[in-house]
Write a protein that holds these residues in place. Structure first.
Motif, PDB file in Angstrom:
ATOM      1  N   SER A 253      68.999  59.546  45.248  1.00 12.54           N
ATOM      2  CA  SER A 253      68.894  58.306  44.468  1.00 12.54           C
ATOM      3  C   SER A 253      70.040  58.203  43.466  1.00 12.54           C
ATOM      4  CB  SER A 253      67.550  58.251  43.733  1.00 12.54           C
ATOM      5  OG  SER A 253      66.463  58.232  44.636  1.00 12.54           O
ATOM      6  N   VAL A 254      70.326  59.312  42.777  1.00  8.86           N
ATOM      7  CA  VAL A 254      71.410  59.314  41.791  1.00  8.86           C
ATOM      8  C   VAL A 254      72.744  59.068  42.478  1.00  8.86           C
ATOM      9  CG1 VAL A 254      72.714  60.772  40.184  1.00  8.86           C
ATOM     10  CG2 VAL A 254      70.207  60.744  40.105  1.00  8.86           C
ATOM     11  N   ARG A 255      72.978  59.735  43.596  1.00  6.87           N
ATOM     12  CA  ARG A 255      74.252  59.543  44.302  1.00  6.87           C
ATOM     13  C   ARG A 255      74.388  58.096  44.785  1.00  6.87           C
ATOM     14  NH1 ARG A 255      76.811  64.234  44.628  1.00  6.87           N
ATOM     15  NH2 ARG A 255      75.643  66.199  44.786  1.00  6.87           N
ATOM     16  N   ARG A 256      73.299  57.496  45.245  1.00  9.83           N
ATOM     17  CA  ARG A 256      73.356  56.104  45.696  1.00  9.83           C
ATOM     18  C   ARG A 256      73.676  55.180  44.521  1.00  9.83           C
ATOM     19  NH1 ARG A 256      71.326  52.510  49.744  1.00  9.83           N
ATOM     20  NH2 ARG A 256      72.224  50.493  49.121  1.00  9.83           N
ATOM     21  N   MET A 257      73.075  55.441  43.360  1.00  9.58           N
ATOM     22  CA  MET A 257      73.388  54.604  42.191  1.00  9.58           C
ATOM     23  C   MET A 257      74.860  54.724  41.807  1.00  9.58           C
ATOM     24  SD  MET A 257      70.020  54.795  39.682  1.00  9.58           S
ATOM     25  CE  MET A 257      69.412  56.444  40.040  1.00  9.58           C
ATOM     26  N   ILE A 258      75.396  55.945  41.850  1.00  5.54           N
ATOM     27  CA  ILE A 258      76.816  56.133  41.537  1.00  5.54           C
ATOM     28  C   ILE A 258      77.680  55.395  42.555  1.00  5.54           C
ATOM     29  CG2 ILE A 258      78.675  57.841  41.413  1.00  5.54           C
ATOM     30  CD1 ILE A 258      76.553  59.810  40.272  1.00  5.54           C
ATOM     31  N   ASP A 259      77.346  55.504  43.834  1.00  3.50           N
ATOM     32  CA  ASP A 259      78.086  54.790  44.879  1.00  3.50           C
ATOM     33  C   ASP A 259      78.033  53.281  44.667  1.00  3.50           C
ATOM     34  OD1 ASP A 259      78.742  57.167  46.116  1.00  3.50           O
ATOM     35  OD2 ASP A 259      77.208  57.010  47.683  1.00  3.50           O
ATOM     36  N   ASP A 260      76.925  52.803  44.078  1.00  2.62           N
ATOM     37  CA  ASP A 260      76.759  51.364  43.849  1.00  2.62           C
ATOM     38  C   ASP A 260      77.336  50.900  42.511  1.00  2.62           C
ATOM     39  OD1 ASP A 260      75.538  51.212  46.294  1.00  2.62           O
ATOM     40  OD2 ASP A 260      73.486  51.025  45.523  1.00  2.62           O
ATOM     41  N   GLY A 261      78.068  51.792  41.828  1.00  7.77           N
ATOM     42  CA  GLY A 261      78.805  51.371  40.645  1.00  7.77           C
ATOM     43  C   GLY A 261      78.244  51.792  39.306  1.00  7.77           C
ATOM     44  N   VAL A 262      77.191  52.607  39.286  1.00 13.87           N
ATOM     45  CA  VAL A 262      76.645  53.066  38.003  1.00 13.87           C
ATOM     46  C   VAL A 262      77.576  54.117  37.401  1.00 13.87           C
ATOM     47  CG1 VAL A 262      74.767  54.357  36.900  1.00 13.87           C
ATOM     48  CG2 VAL A 262      74.249  52.547  38.554  1.00 13.87           C
ATOM     49  N   SER A 263      77.954  53.898  36.141  1.00 11.06           N
ATOM     50  CA  SER A 263      78.829  54.859  35.450  1.00 11.06           C
ATOM     51  C   SER A 263      78.135  55.540  34.272  1.00 11.06           C
ATOM     52  CB  SER A 263      80.100  54.154  34.941  1.00 11.06           C
ATOM     53  OG  SER A 263      79.769  53.129  34.009  1.00 11.06           O
ATOM     54  N   LEU A 264      76.982  54.988  33.855  1.00 11.38           N
ATOM     55  CA  LEU A 264      76.254  55.577  32.731  1.00 11.38           C
ATOM     56  C   LEU A 264      74.767  55.621  33.054  1.00 11.38           C
ATOM     57  CD1 LEU A 264      76.168  56.586  29.738  1.00 11.38           C
ATOM     58  CD2 LEU A 264      75.739  54.196  29.103  1.00 11.38           C
ATOM     59  N   PHE A 265      74.156  56.810  32.841  1.00 11.43           N
ATOM     60  CA  PHE A 265      72.711  56.992  33.009  1.00 11.43           C
ATOM     61  C   PHE A 265      72.090  57.194  31.631  1.00 11.43           C
ATOM     62  CE2 PHE A 265      74.488  57.985  37.076  1.00 11.43           C
ATOM     63  CZ  PHE A 265      73.529  57.613  38.008  1.00 11.43           C
ATOM     64  N   VAL A 266      71.101  56.377  31.317  1.00  7.92           N
ATOM     65  CA  VAL A 266      70.392  56.477  30.037  1.00  7.92           C
ATOM     66  C   VAL A 266      68.979  56.965  30.334  1.00  7.92           C
ATOM     67  CG1 VAL A 266      69.651  55.261  27.962  1.00  7.92           C
ATOM     68  CG2 VAL A 266      71.761  54.562  29.133  1.00  7.92           C
ATOM     69  N   GLU A 267      68.677  58.202  29.947  1.00 12.06           N
ATOM     70  CA  GLU A 267      67.332  58.742  30.153  1.00 12.06           C
ATOM     71  C   GLU A 267      66.445  58.290  29.008  1.00 12.06           C
ATOM     72  OE1 GLU A 267      64.965  62.962  30.983  1.00 12.06           O
ATOM     73  OE2 GLU A 267      67.112  62.992  30.528  1.00 12.06           O
ATOM     74  N   VAL A 268      65.420  57.528  29.334  1.00 15.57           N
ATOM     75  CA  VAL A 268      64.549  56.929  28.317  1.00 15.57           C
ATOM     76  C   VAL A 268      63.162  57.556  28.439  1.00 15.57           C
ATOM     77  CG1 VAL A 268      63.597  54.799  27.387  1.00 15.57           C
ATOM     78  CG2 VAL A 268      65.841  54.771  28.510  1.00 15.57           C
ATOM     79  N   GLY A 269      62.802  58.392  27.463  1.00 15.63           N
ATOM     80  CA  GLY A 269      61.506  59.049  27.513  1.00 15.63           C
ATOM     81  C   GLY A 269      61.598  60.450  26.949  1.00 15.63           C
ATOM     82  N   PRO A 270      60.464  61.155  26.931  1.00 18.85           N
ATOM     83  CA  PRO A 270      60.462  62.508  26.362  1.00 18.85           C
ATOM     84  C   PRO A 270      61.250  63.490  27.224  1.00 18.85           C
ATOM     85  CG  PRO A 270      58.358  62.033  27.414  1.00 18.85           C
ATOM     86  CD  PRO A 270      59.128  60.745  27.411  1.00 18.85           C
ATOM     87  N   GLY A 271      61.891  64.444  26.576  1.00 20.25           N
ATOM     88  CA  GLY A 271      62.594  65.504  27.294  1.00 20.25           C
ATOM     89  C   GLY A 271      63.985  65.116  27.762  1.00 20.25           C
ATOM     90  N   ARG A 272      64.651  66.101  28.384  1.00 20.35           N
ATOM     91  CA  ARG A 272      66.022  65.918  28.883  1.00 20.35           C
ATOM     92  C   ARG A 272      66.169  66.385  30.323  1.00 20.35           C
ATOM     93  NH1 ARG A 272      69.635  65.231  24.578  1.00 20.35           N
ATOM     94  NH2 ARG A 272      68.707  65.541  22.521  1.00 20.35           N
ATOM     95  N   VAL A 273      65.070  66.374  31.063  1.00 18.20           N
ATOM     96  CA  VAL A 273      65.084  66.906  32.425  1.00 18.20           C
ATOM     97  C   VAL A 273      66.089  66.169  33.302  1.00 18.20           C
ATOM     98  CG1 VAL A 273      63.731  67.161  34.532  1.00 18.20           C
ATOM     99  CG2 VAL A 273      62.732  67.792  32.333  1.00 18.20           C
ATOM    100  N   LEU A 274      66.050  64.845  33.276  1.00 21.90           N
ATOM    101  CA  LEU A 274      66.918  64.072  34.171  1.00 21.90           C
ATOM    102  C   LEU A 274      68.384  64.198  33.781  1.00 21.90           C
ATOM    103  CD1 LEU A 274      64.747  60.863  34.688  1.00 21.90           C
ATOM    104  CD2 LEU A 274      64.748  63.023  35.970  1.00 21.90           C
TER     105      LEU A 274
END
Length: 309
Positions: A253-274
């Motif tokens: 899923s992450v690789r597909r988002m990057i291929d589709d032009g995502v340059s920044l991931f914002v993890e919203v929620g408790p923890g830092r797992v993602l």
């Protein structure tokens, strides 16, 4: 313009005190927790803020608690995004963010989801284990060789896969993986989530999901089960149903988002797992974590910069 993905964590990220600072600082966050308390007919907010931890860790409580906290942070942050995704339970948070699901409906669904998943396999009969330093081909081969039912259920990063199934089969697969040079450690969970042993839970949840109104997502939602974006209500609904007893394809899923032009991931929620998984998937991808109001300014600055490129 670089695209921004908001990503939402799943079970295991919970901690006592989560969301409290946002609740105290933001009217929008307070409204989310108030709605959660009303939707479930109990003080979910107090459980998030004060615990006790043992009660918060119960699957039927953990799932709505993480969802409520994630959406409280999302609405308090009040920043633009282009696509969303969530890990396992987090996919419900993603659909609330995208407008596919109303918050109250999502909370009631994940409460039932947690209950059904727990009840699908008697306590102690199932298990999960995290496997490190092994590629997915090796993990899948050893799972297939072991007697009993054990399957790869979370493809989290190139060198992290989670397996689940019958407790004895999981133990044997873990031992064989260690012999092959991998690291395997049993996870402190109460059921073999996302394995085919969850099919009874999927059947029960299907009935509940089919009764709920889904809307067309306002932005693409990258779903776990296919690692592809969905843009219509029925596809979103079916992906949530199928997700219960099928693997979480997070790395894909992450690789597909990057291929589709995502340059920044914002993890919203408790923890830092993602955020931690993202580093292992692609070190070049931008990332920022939002766990409370102190993170808002840095997140907004990063989002503005990504969208200005």
């Amino acid at each position: 313009m670089g695209k921004v993905a908001f990503v939402f964590p799943g079970q295991g990220s919970q901690k006592v005190g989560m969301g409290q600072e946002a609740y105290e600082a933001s009217e929008a966050a307070r409204a989310v927790f108030d709605e959660a308390d009303e939707a479930l007919g109990e003080a979910l907010s107090r459980l998030c803020f004060e615990g006790p931890e043992e009660e918060l860790k119960l699957t039927a409580n953990t799932q709505p608690a993480i969802l409520a906290t994630s959406i409280a942070l999302l609405r308090a942050l009040d920043a633009p995004f282009d696509v969303v995704a969530g890990h396992s339970l987090g996919e419900y948070s993603a659909h609330v963010a995208a407008g596919t699901l109303e918050l109250g409906e999502a909370l009631r669904l994940v409460r039932k989801r947690g209950q059904y998943m727990q009840e699908a396999v008697p306590y102690g009969r199932g298990a999960m284990a995290a496997v490190l330093k092994a590629d997915r081909t090796l993990v899948e081969r050893i799972c297939a060789e072991v007697p009993g039912l054990v399957e790869a259920v979370n493809y989290n990063s190139p060198e992290q896969t989670v397996i689940a199934g019958e407790a004895e089969a999981v133990r044997e697969a873990g031992a064989k993986l260690k012999e092959a040079g991998a690291r395997a450690s049993t996870l402190p969970v109460s059921a073999p989530f996302h394995s085919s042993l969850m099919e009874p839970a999927e059947a029960r949840l299907r009935e509940d999901i089919e009764r709920v109104a889904f809307s067309t997502p306002r932005v693409p939602v990258y779903v776990n089960v296919d690692a592809t974006p969905v843009m219509d209500a029925e596809a979103a609904k079916q992906a949530l149903i199928r997700q219960v007893s099928r693997p979480v394809r997070w790395e894909d899923s992450v690789r597909r988002m990057i291929d589709d032009g995502v340059s920044l991931f914002v993890e919203v929620g408790p923890g830092r797992v993602l955020s931690g998984l993202l580093v292992r998937i692609d070190k070049r991808a931008g990332r920022v974590n939002v766990q409370g109001p102190l993170d808002f300014d840095a997140a907004r600055d990063a989002i503005a910069e990504a969208r200005s490129r």
